[in-house]
Design a protein around this motif. Structure first.
Motif, short mmCIF file in Angstrom:
data_model
loop_
_atom_site.label_atom_id
_atom_site.label_comp_id
_atom_site.label_asym_id
_atom_site.label_seq_id
_atom_site.Cartn_x
_atom_site.Cartn_y
_atom_site.Cartn_z
N ALA A 206 0.83 -1.20 0.00
CA ALA A 206 0.00 0.00 0.00
C ALA A 206 0.86 1.26 0.00
O ALA A 206 1.85 1.35 0.73
N VAL A 207 0.48 2.22 -0.82
CA VAL A 207 1.13 3.53 -0.85
C VAL A 207 0.21 4.60 -0.25
O VAL A 207 0.57 5.76 -0.18
N ARG A 208 -0.99 4.19 0.17
CA ARG A 208 -1.94 5.11 0.79
C ARG A 208 -2.87 4.30 1.69
O ARG A 208 -3.00 3.08 1.53
N GLU A 209 -3.52 4.96 2.61
CA GLU A 209 -4.45 4.28 3.50
C GLU A 209 -5.83 4.12 2.88
O GLU A 209 -6.57 3.21 3.23
N HIS A 210 -6.20 5.02 1.99
CA HIS A 210 -7.49 4.95 1.32
C HIS A 210 -7.39 5.67 -0.02
O HIS A 210 -6.42 6.42 -0.27
N VAL A 211 -8.36 5.45 -0.86
CA VAL A 211 -8.32 5.94 -2.25
C VAL A 211 -9.40 7.00 -2.45
O VAL A 211 -10.58 6.74 -2.14
N PRO A 212 -9.06 8.18 -2.96
CA PRO A 212 -10.09 9.17 -3.27
C PRO A 212 -11.03 8.64 -4.36
O PRO A 212 -10.59 7.98 -5.30
N LEU B 247 -7.84 8.92 -8.76
CA LEU B 247 -9.23 8.78 -8.35
C LEU B 247 -9.75 7.42 -8.77
O LEU B 247 -9.32 6.87 -9.78
N GLN B 248 -10.71 6.91 -8.02
CA GLN B 248 -11.43 5.70 -8.38
C GLN B 248 -12.91 6.05 -8.57
O GLN B 248 -13.51 6.72 -7.74
N GLU B 249 -13.47 5.59 -9.66
CA GLU B 249 -14.89 5.79 -9.92
C GLU B 249 -15.73 4.85 -9.06
O GLU B 249 -15.42 3.66 -8.93
N VAL B 250 -16.80 5.37 -8.46
CA VAL B 250 -17.79 4.55 -7.78
C VAL B 250 -19.18 5.07 -8.15
O VAL B 250 -19.33 6.19 -8.65
N VAL B 251 -20.18 4.25 -7.91
CA VAL B 251 -21.58 4.63 -8.11
C VAL B 251 -22.29 4.37 -6.80
O VAL B 251 -22.48 3.22 -6.41
N ARG B 252 -22.71 5.43 -6.11
CA ARG B 252 -23.27 5.21 -4.77
C ARG B 252 -24.60 4.46 -4.84
O ARG B 252 -24.94 3.73 -3.90
N VAL C 125 -16.77 2.75 1.57
CA VAL C 125 -16.70 4.07 0.94
C VAL C 125 -17.34 5.07 1.89
O VAL C 125 -18.53 4.97 2.21
N ARG C 126 -16.54 6.02 2.32
CA ARG C 126 -17.06 7.07 3.19
C ARG C 126 -16.17 8.30 3.07
O ARG C 126 -14.97 8.20 2.79
N ALA C 127 -16.80 9.47 3.27
CA ALA C 127 -16.09 10.75 3.27
C ALA C 127 -15.25 10.93 2.01
O ALA C 127 -14.14 11.48 2.07
N GLY C 128 -15.76 10.45 0.88
CA GLY C 128 -15.06 10.65 -0.39
C GLY C 128 -13.85 9.78 -0.60
O GLY C 128 -13.05 10.04 -1.50
N HIS C 129 -13.71 8.71 0.19
CA HIS C 129 -12.58 7.79 0.06
C HIS C 129 -13.06 6.35 0.21
O HIS C 129 -14.11 6.09 0.80
N ALA C 130 -12.27 5.43 -0.31
CA ALA C 130 -12.62 4.01 -0.25
C ALA C 130 -11.44 3.21 0.27
O ALA C 130 -10.27 3.54 0.03
N THR C 131 -11.75 2.12 0.97
CA THR C 131 -10.75 1.15 1.38
C THR C 131 -11.21 -0.23 0.94
O THR C 131 -12.41 -0.49 0.79
N VAL C 132 -10.25 -1.12 0.72
CA VAL C 132 -10.57 -2.47 0.26
C VAL C 132 -11.10 -3.31 1.42
O VAL C 132 -10.81 -3.02 2.59
N PRO C 133 -11.87 -4.36 1.13
CA PRO C 133 -12.29 -5.26 2.21
C PRO C 133 -11.08 -5.93 2.84
O PRO C 133 -10.09 -6.21 2.16
#
Length: 400
Positions: free
Chosen positions: A111-117, A344-349, A366-374
């Motif tokens: 990992a290079v980041r804790e979460h993904v925008p 950025l990663q695309e998502v559809v809420r 996905v929360r606060a504009g960021h995502a983390t993997v399961p």
């Protein structure tokens, strides 16, 4: 360890999606996914790919990727051969993670980041769920809503309220496509001044409501000819879009580069391209500002990480696509977690809060504009047992 069985899983309620499960003699099962043309992809897997894979080492991922992507026909395209290879590749990487008891992002370098925008693509619950993608004009505001996130209706009917809703949930960027109805009406050959003004109204309302707190991506779905795409892009400049995506068909790279030279709006492309080769030319022609790819169409994780590295050499950011399925989304997030130039990663809420939940055991957070993997090894998810027992699900197996 060897591959003993290849399954495809298809649900009539979700006709576009095809899942792949690769079984081994150790009992581990890898999961992959692709989208569109499910029946053709299924035939490719069982008639050509499964006979090749059975009995082989599932961890020889690069060897399998090269064999499947660069055959006599089907290479350098996002056709059935490549979509099938993409699903297989994702499943093999999932197996690799399970064997090593590591998440995929660790196997991809850590990992290079804790979460993904993330940004929200403003589709509704049924967009891309049916065999034909639902158009803006078909997304009627009179239809009974399936939930609070009928965002495809909202970006036309209530764009200011939509932007405010997204901001309240932490999203800082959104993607809309109000020009599509006019492309459908003219075959992408013409848009009048009146229609252009109509399509620009959502941008005006969003800017009046939230100013520049919200970035706006513009999707053109490769529907326009060059002069009309330029006309649209130049009209959009005052609203400062984050990017304009796939303005024309991403086939003639000289034309794409010409388009980019005639607008100040950054250009993004393209989820429709597959394997490394087209991206080499796209980058050499300086035709895009943002590189988009879809793991379920481009060749899987094996090709996607090469394209991301190539984009980095050209100082270009990467933005993985997902408007298709939860497995591809999760694999994309593992790539994004381990890749420095993913922006950025695309998502559809609507999907995350709706039908995605019916398909897999867990979803990215996905929360606060960021995502983390399961959490967990490999992808960190599996197909839901309830899905596998639905009466509309067909499982086809090829065994050793």
């Amino acid at each position: 360890m060897k591959i003993t069985q290849v399954d495809t899983v298809h649900a009539a309620a979700y006709p576009n999606i095809l899942w792949v499960q690769i079984h081994t003699d150790t009992g581990l099962v890898g999961l992959g996914e692709t989208f569109r043309g499910a029946q053709a992809v299924q035939a490719q897997i069982h008639e050509l790919i499964a006979p090749y894979l059975l009995g082989k080492d599932p961890l020889a991922i690069e060897a399998h990727s090269q064999h499947l992507l660069y055959g006599y026909v089907g290479f350098a395209s996002s056709g059935a051969e490549t979509r099938a290879a993409s699903a297989i590749d994702i499943a093999l990487w999932d197996l690799f993670g399970q064997v090593t008891q590591q998440p995929l992002n660790q196997l991809l370098g850590g990992a290079v980041r804790e979460h993904v925008p993330v940004y929200n693509t403003c589709a509704g619950y049924t967009y891309n769920k049916a065999p034909q993608r639902r158009s803006v004009t078909q997304a009627s505001a009179d239809a009974a809503p399936e939930g609070p996130y009928e965002d495809q209706v909202a970006f036309v009917k209530r764009p200011a309220a939509l932007a405010e809703s997204l901001l309240s949930e932490g999203y800082k960027a959104m993607k809309i496509w109000p020009f599509d109805p006019f492309a459908q009406a003219s075959g992408g050959q013409s848009i009048s001044a009146r229609d252009l003004d109509t399509a620009l109204e959502p941008f005006r309302e969003i800017r009046r409501a939230v100013g520049y707190e919200m970035d706006i991506m513009v999707e053109l779905h490769s529907m326009w000819n060059l002069p009309m795409a330029v006309r649209i892009a130049q009209a959009l400049e005052e609203f400062k879009p984050y990017w304009i995506e796939d303005p024309i068909q991403m086939s003639n790279l000289d034309t794409i580069a010409e388009f980019r030279s005639r607008t100040r709006v950054p250009v993004c492309g393209s989820e429709t391209l597959a394997t490394v080769q087209p991206f080499i030319q796209l980058l050499k022609n300086n035709a895009v500002d943002y590189v988009m790819l879809d793991l379920g169409w481009v060749g899987g994780l094996s090709e996607a990480r090469k394209i991301a590295a190539l984009a980095k050499a050209f100082h270009k950011p990467v933005a993985p696509h997902d408007c298709t399925g939860p497995v591809v989304l999760t694999a994309s997030l593992h790539l994004a977690m381990s890749t420095t130039n993913v922006v950025l990663q695309e998502v559809v809420r609507a999907y995350l809060g709706g039908w995605y939940r019916e398909l897999v055991t867990r979803l990215p957070d996905v929360r606060a504009g960021h995502a983390t993997v399961p959490p967990g090894a490999g992808l960190g998810l599996a197909l839901s047992p309830a899905l596998l027992h639905r009466p509309d699900v067909t499982i086809r197996s090829t065994k050793l």
